[in-house]
Every structure is written in C-alpha cells, then in structure tokens.
Design an enzyme around this catalytic site. Structure first.
Site, PDB file in Angstrom:
ATOM      1  N   GLU A 129       0.935  -1.200  -0.024  1.00 15.84           N
ATOM      2  CA  GLU A 129       0.038   0.090   0.106  1.00 15.84           C
ATOM      3  C   GLU A 129       0.867   1.400  -0.081  1.00 15.84           C
ATOM      4  OE1 GLU A 129      -2.784  -0.235   3.410  1.00 15.84           O
ATOM      5  OE2 GLU A 129      -3.392  -2.092   2.439  1.00 15.84           O
ATOM      6  N   GLN A 339      28.931   0.748 -19.446  1.00 17.36           N
ATOM      7  CA  GLN A 339      30.260   1.324 -19.442  1.00 17.36           C
ATOM      8  C   GLN A 339      31.028   0.731 -20.741  1.00 17.36           C
ATOM      9  OE1 GLN A 339      30.985   3.720 -17.332  1.00 17.36           O
ATOM     10  NE2 GLN A 339      33.227   3.926 -17.896  1.00 17.36           N
ATOM     11  N   GLU A 366       9.230  -7.518  -4.854  1.00 15.46           N
ATOM     12  CA  GLU A 366       9.262  -8.749  -4.190  1.00 15.46           C
ATOM     13  C   GLU A 366      10.083  -8.646  -2.892  1.00 15.46           C
ATOM     14  OE1 GLU A 366       8.078 -12.446  -6.056  1.00 15.46           O
ATOM     15  OE2 GLU A 366       7.287 -11.331  -7.622  1.00 15.46           O
TER      16      GLU A 366
END
Ligand code: COS
Length: 384
Positions: A129, A339, A366
């Site tokens: 949330e 790079q 996650e």
C-alpha cells in the site's frame, strides 16, 4: 558439445529450448517497441499461452504442465533475456496464482487454475500500500465480515498487472491491531462493484508491465473467494513470496545475460587504438567478472528451485539469497555493459541502457534487497 547444464532433465531442457526459441525469435524483436511505447505485450503472452508456457507451474489436473520450479525459472530467464517487461507478467502468473495452489479449496482451484494455465486469464498479487511496503503487516485496506460477504474499503498500490488480471489475490486486514495475524487473503475479479483500477505508475523500466493502484469502496467480496481462513493471509503471502523470489532471481539472470552477451559482441566489434576493445585487459577483466557473477547467480537460482522441486520444508534462506545475489548482479552487470558501450551505451540506439533500467526493479520488488538481507540474517541468528 556437452550441455553445461548437465543437471537438467530432458524435460527441463526441452522447456528451456522451446522458450529460448520463442523468446529470441518472437519476443526479443518487440522488446524495444514495448519499452518505447509501454504497450502491454498481449501477443507475446498469447504466444506463450499457446505453447503451454503460462501454465508450466500449474498441476496437470488443473490443465498445467506441472513442470516444476526449476523449469519455470529456466523459462523466466529466457523470457527476461528477450524482454524484461514480458517476463514480469510471466512471473506474476505464478505470484498471483500460487496462493490459489497453496491455500485454495477445490472449488477455487477448479474456477481459476485451468484458465490461468491456458493463459486465458492472467493473475495479480496485491500486498503493498502507499504506507506499507517492507512492513507489509502494517496494511490499512480493511475488510469487515457481513454475513456471507466481506465489505472491503481502502486502497492498494504497486500492483503489477492489476489492470489486466482476471484474478487478483488481495491481502486485506480484518483486524489492524493484530498486524499479520489479522490479515486475510481474498480473490478479487474485475467488474466487482466497488472495485476500480487507479493510477498507472510511470516507471524507470519494465514499461510494458503495468503497475497500478487498486481502490475498494464498499466492495463486497463473497466469502467463497477467501483463501484459507480468516487471519491466514499473512502466512499465505509470506509463503507465496518465498516461492516467488527465486523467479525474480531468474529474471535478473536473464537480464544480466542479455547485457553480457551484448557487451561481448560490442567489445569484439568496436575498435580503439587500432584493436578491438576486447583485446584490452581492462575490458577482458570486466567481461570475466560479469560472466562469473552471472554464472554464480544462475546456479544459486537453480539450486533453490531444485530444493523447491524436492519439497524442502524451508527454503526462505536460499530463496532470499537467490533473489538478492542475482538482482545485485544484474544491476552491476548491466551498469558495466553500459560502460563498455561507452557513449553509445547511454543512448537508445543500443539495448544496454534498457537492460540497466529494467535491472533496477529486481533489487526492489518482491521485497527490497534490504528485506532479503533481513530474512537471511533472521535465518542465521534467529529473531532477536
Ligand atoms: N513462510 C511461512 N511463514 C512465514 C514466512 C515464510 N517464508 N515468513 C514469515 N512467516 C510467518 C512468521 O512465522 C510469522 O508467523 P507467527 O506470527 O505465527 O510466528 C508471521 O509470518 C510474521 O512474520 P514476522 O514476525 O517475521 O513478520 P514481520 O512483520 O516482522 O515482517 C518481513 C517480516 C519484513 C520479512 C515481511 O513483512 C516481508 O517480507 N516484507 C516485505 C514484503 C514484500 O516482499 N513486499 C513486496 C510486495 S510483492 S511485489
């Protein structure tokens, strides 16, 4: 030539090879367009569905291939190599559907799993949330039991595929004072009155994978859509994340491998000081470190997936290690690939800047890598 992945079964190899072919021939060519436009990869997912890949993880009695976790991770890596956004939606098919496999009753399994297995519908998982991410048990979105229904009010955030899913596992609180022990898991279907999709986030990467808010206003969810018992939701969510974190590792390995492949190709082509830059030891050492880290990450992912396929009683430690190591590797390897490409790597002419943007989320979603380290440490020293 000997297959270096000697430990895979013939079935697992067949899955890897099938998905590799689809991913390289049909998904990779569309990845830059998906990134540029943010278009939902409908066709890519349809293709995976037609080949049975969307139901790899689902038991055979519900229409899936029951191929297991290692096969799922092999597929995830191949798809991520081609297009990270598409792979996120593939992973969410497992993240959103796994709670049903884990805690669903027979009726719920029959109602949803065959449609998930065929790819007819996709899934979502809604835990976070606006004010609760890492501290998942602090959620505020609340459900009140009224007869044979739950009345849900509140909002969820950061829901991958929440705008497209045919079923979303939503974690709500039925008693805030109990934190995790007051959390209940509900299955929510689109079109339910009082349930709406809110803001679509504009993100750094994985552009084709929608991330949305969900809003509930006096939304009535029948009790038959509850997974497990009242108050069991947090345990279901934690088990689901434990099961899913290796798949994020697999996605990270796929993105990192794509960056490594691109960097090797470029270093052999690009010339400076009258030689290909791949002839310079400075570049060679970078490539060697990148390849070693990708290899190690892949093995750690495969190890935990193998443990899960062997029904190891606890895999929280190895799941968090795999997610954390592989995603940190993906960030480092994709940054190094940019790079090696030099100024060209910073432009959208080449895919490595996309790989770098896509890799970043694997360190965050996650469970941030700080949370993974917390889970790992708790397994080492206990909860102090
Ligand atoms: N399997 C089964 N149960 C588990 C578990 C697992 N892997 N991990 C934790 N649990 C259980 C615990 O055993 C505990 O149960 P009891 O209360 O019965 O003892 C319960 O869940 C609560 O665990 P804990 O006390 O460790 O909860 P915390 O509130 O301290 O939070 C963390 C634990 C931080 C690890 C958890 O909130 C978390 O994973 N946060 C990140 C959330 C996340 O990944 N969000 C991403 C959203 S999906 S994109």
């Amino acid at each position: 030539m000997m297959d270096q992945q000697y430990y895979l079964t013939d079935d697992q190899r067949a899955v890897r090879d099938l998905v590799r072919e689809i991913a390289r021939e049909r998904i990779a060519p569309l990845a830059a367009h998906v990134d540029e436009t943010g278009e939902y990869p409908h066709e890519q997912l349809k293709l995976l569905g037609q080949q049975g890949v969307m139901g790899l993880h689902i038991p055979e009695e519900y229409g899936g291939a029951a191929a297991g976790m290692l096969a799922f991770c092999l597929a995830a890596e191949e798809i991520a190599w081609a297009c990270a956004a598409t792979s996120t939606l593939f992973l969410v098919q497992n993240l959103g559907g796994y709670p049903i496999m884990l805690a669903g009753n027979e009726e719920q399994k029959r109602r949803f799993l065959p449609r998930l297995a065929s790819g007819e519908i996709t899934a979502a998982f809604s835990l976070s949330e606006a004010g609760s991410g890492s501290d998942a048990a602090a959620m505020q979105c609340a459900a009140v039991r009224k007869g044979d229904r739950y009345v849900v009010n509140g909002s969820k955030m950061w829901v991958t595929n929440g705008s497209h899913a045919g079923v979303t596992t939503v974690l709500v609180t039925t008693d805030r004072s109990k934190r995790g022990k007051g959390v209940t898991a509900l299955l929510v279907e689109p079109g339910t009155p009082g349930f709406t999709v809110g803001k679509h986030e504009k993100k750094l990467g994985i552009h084709g994978s929608p991330t949305v808010a969900l809003h509930f206003t006096d939304c009535e969810i029948p009790v038959e859509n509850r997974l497990g018992e009242d108050g069991e939701g947090f345990r279901i969510a934690m088990k689901t994340l434990e099961h899913s974190r290796p798949t994020i590792g697999a996605q990270a390995v796929g993105i990192a491998q794509a960056a490594l492949d691109a960097a090797i190709g470029y270093a052999k082509e690009r010339r400076a000081f009258d030689q290909p830059i791949a002839a310079f030891q400075g570049i060679q050492f970078m490539l060697a470190d990148m390849a070693t880290a990708v290899h190690a990450s892949r093995l750690v992912v495969h190890h935990v997936a193998g443990l899960m396929d062997r029904h190891a009683p606890s895999t929280a430690l190895e799941a968090s290690m795999a997610k954390c190591l592989a995603s940190d590797t993906a960030m480092k390897v994709t940054t190094d690939a940019v790079q090696i490409f030099g100024g060209y790597g910073y432009t959208r002419e080449f895919p490595v800047e996309r790989f770098m943007r896509d890799a970043k989320i694997t360190q965050i979603y996650e469970g941030t890598n700080q949370i993974q380290r917390l889970v790992i440490a708790q397994q080492l020293v206990g909860k102090l």
